[in-house]
Design a protein around this motif. Structure first.
Motif, short mmCIF file in Angstrom:
data_model
loop_
_atom_site.label_atom_id
_atom_site.label_comp_id
_atom_site.label_asym_id
_atom_site.label_seq_id
_atom_site.Cartn_x
_atom_site.Cartn_y
_atom_site.Cartn_z
N PHE A 1 0.84 -1.19 0.00
CA PHE A 1 0.00 0.00 0.00
C PHE A 1 0.88 1.24 0.00
CE2 PHE A 1 -2.53 -3.34 1.86
CZ PHE A 1 -3.81 -3.13 1.34
N VAL A 2 0.53 2.20 -0.81
CA VAL A 2 1.21 3.49 -0.81
C VAL A 2 0.48 4.39 0.17
CG1 VAL A 2 1.83 5.50 -2.17
CG2 VAL A 2 1.98 3.22 -3.19
N LEU A 3 1.22 4.94 1.13
CA LEU A 3 0.64 5.78 2.17
C LEU A 3 1.13 7.22 2.01
CD1 LEU A 3 1.21 3.41 5.25
CD2 LEU A 3 -0.72 3.45 3.65
N ASP A 4 0.57 8.08 2.85
CA ASP A 4 0.99 9.49 2.80
C ASP A 4 2.48 9.64 3.08
OD1 ASP A 4 -1.59 10.44 2.31
OD2 ASP A 4 -2.10 10.31 4.42
N ASP A 5 2.98 8.79 4.01
CA ASP A 5 4.36 8.96 4.46
C ASP A 5 5.25 7.79 4.07
OD1 ASP A 5 3.09 7.17 6.00
OD2 ASP A 5 3.74 7.98 7.94
#
Length: 534
Positions: free
Chosen positions: A71-75
């Motif tokens: 998953f690509v997250l904000d951080d």
């Protein structure tokens, strides 16, 4: 989109030998023939969400099934993995490190929301309907739910103390008196470890005092004759040493004589110390009997008796405090029950308001999904207070206002159930999660309704990443990215389609013939209607 599923990799899950799904932003659909393995992809995500992997799902491509997702997250990114060996236990990993499956499920709970066919079955349970309704509470309603929970905890605490007090105050006073008596009795005995063994020795001495004294005197008297004979021996040893300086007999003889003299002194002293004391004998016997009785009544060992005394004292103190608080607790219980009833009524009112809003929003969704004038309503009925409130919650439905609404599972067909579930989830804010998965929620839907469903899912995808397993070409035509599951015997593969490949898949879904000219034209028309190039 700040948070999204970047890749899902599945190995040896049923017919899925090795597949990799890379959903893009917006709406991604997965299609394929019935039984090809489409829903296994959703099951793979479910394994990461805490539903686990079943050993019977291990495919023929090895001795292990594994599911990984990035998953690509904000951080940054989040990488999770779950493995299950045949006959073994599941192993889970979070960012490359071993982790508990529950920890991973907790991390993903706020990222992924799954809407599946079985949600219709879930909505047959009152707890699920109540949970759906409570998710729709506004800020004031959530405050009321928290206030009710606090009131319930306070009421439960008072009730628990009253239950410990019980309803028979005289009986509790008798119990308190008995506990206090036992504690005092054990304390008065002033027991100490080893005392009974010591007293047993004293008792033997007192009981045999006359015989002990007489025996000591007899032994000392007999020793006097030995002393005279030993004196002659000592004198002889000294003469020998004077005549033979190497003999060395005098010192041992003198030592024996000295030891005998000391032994005779001890015998006389011991005999003089022994006195016949009937009163001391009686007191020792009484003390031993008392200690034995305490041990019989309160414990097998001294430690057991002491522990019983301490417990009795604590129980007496506890009962005294409870009895002192009896009147106050009754008043507190009445006040707590009143506060609970008030909080329950406020929560009920908040649920009515939330139910009306949610039902109205879901009904509006239903009218776009093929219903002319449906009725959907939450019904609340009073019940005894419980941890979750004072309401029995039910969902009632009618496909047309002219019909009598009834329980959802009795009044809705399979296709209607799917649409009701979808409408409720959309109205309840399913799009709040950044990744939303729809698993064949289109059962029993077709025609214009299917087109509207496609538009609805595409609209949800404006604010979230949406993954949909579907058998409807009208839904698939609205996708931003399209994957097809192909099965060949025991193995299924996954491929992305676009352009003519996508047209061919839509044609197959429409007519069953990927090469049908008429079907291909219809497929292109669907893509144009959906606003997708075709």
């Amino acid at each position: 989109m700040a948070v999204r599923l970047d890749e899902l990799v599945v190995h040896n899950l049923g017919v899925l030998a090795n597949v990799s799904l890379e959903p893009g932003p917006g709406l991604t659909v997965v299609t394929g023939e019935t039984g090809a393995g489409k829903t296994l992809l959703v099951g793979a995500l479910g394994a990461l969400l805490g539903k686990g992997l079943d050993a019977d799902r291990i495919g023929p491509a090895g001795e292990e099934v594994s599911v990984s997702a990035r998953f690509v997250l904000d951080d940054g990114e989040l990488v999770v993995r779950s493995r299950l060996a045949r006959g073994g236990r599941t192993r889970s990993y979070l960012d490359g490190s071993v982790a508990a499956a529950a920890e991973i499920a907790g991390r993903l709970a706020e990222i992924v929301d799954v809407v599946a066919q079985h949600d219709a079955l879930v909505l047959r349970r009152e707890a699920s309907v109540r949970h759906l309704l409570d998710r729709a509470l506004d800020d004031a309603g959530r405050d009321m739910a928290e206030a009710y929970a606090a009131a319930w905890d306070a009421h439960a605490a008072v009730v628990a103390r009253l239950e410990r007090l019980g309803g028979d105050e005289p009986a509790l006073r008798r119990e308190a008196d008995l506990a206090r008596h036992e504690a005092a009795e054990i304390a008065a005995a002033d027991r100490r470890p080893g005392e009974e063994d010591e007293l047993a020795g004293v008792l033997d001495r007192l009981a045999n005092a006359q015989e002990l004294a007489a025996t000591a005197v007899e032994a000392a008297t007999a020793g006097e004759g030995v002393t005279e004979a030993l004196g002659d021996i000592v004198a002889a040893a000294r003469r020998i040493d004077r005549l033979d300086g190497t003999a060395g007999l005098a010192r041992p003889a003198e030592g024996v004589a000295a030891e005998l003299a000391e032994l005779l002194r001890l015998l006389r002293t011991y005999g003089e110390s022994i006195t016949h004391d009937p009163e001391a004998l009686e007191a020792t016997q009484a003390r031993l009997a008392r200690l034995s009785e305490l041990r019989r009544r309160y414990g097998r060992t001294v430690a057991d008796v002491i522990a019983h005394g301490q417990a009795a004292e604590a129980r007496a103190d506890e009962l005294a405090a409870l009895l002192a608080d009896a009147g106050r607790l009754e008043a507190e219980a009445a006040e707590a029950a009143e506060r609970l009833a008030t909080a329950g009524a406020e929560l009920t009112a908040a649920r009515w308001r939330a139910g009306e809003r949610l039902a109205a929003a879901a009904t509006a969704r239903l009218t776009t999904l093929g219903f002319d004038d449906p009725v959907l309503a939450f019904e609340l009925a009073p019940r005894d207070p419980a941890a979750h409130g004072c309401d029995r919650v039910a969902l009632r439905f009618a496909s047309d206002r002219r019909l009598e609404p009834g329980p959802l599972d009795r009044t809705a067909s399979g296709g209607e159930l799917s649409r009701v579930v979808l409408a409720l989830r959309l109205a309840g804010g399913v799009g709040d999660a950044p990744v939303v998965v729809f698993d064949e929620v289109d059962a029993g839907i077709g025609g214009a309704t299917a087109l509207e469903l496609g538009r609805t899912l595409a609209a949800v995808a404006d604010g979230a990443q949406v993954l949909c397993v579907t058998h409807l070409p009208q839904v698939a035509a609205h996708a931003d990215r399209h994957y097809v599951v192909d099965r060949d015997g025991p193995t299924a593969t996954l491929r992305a389609v676009e352009g003519e490949g996508r047209v061919a898949e839509l044609t197959r879904m429409l007519s069953g013939l990927a090469a049908s000219d008429r079907g291909r034209e219809h497929a292109r028309e669907l893509l144009r209607t959906a606003g997708r190039a075709g």
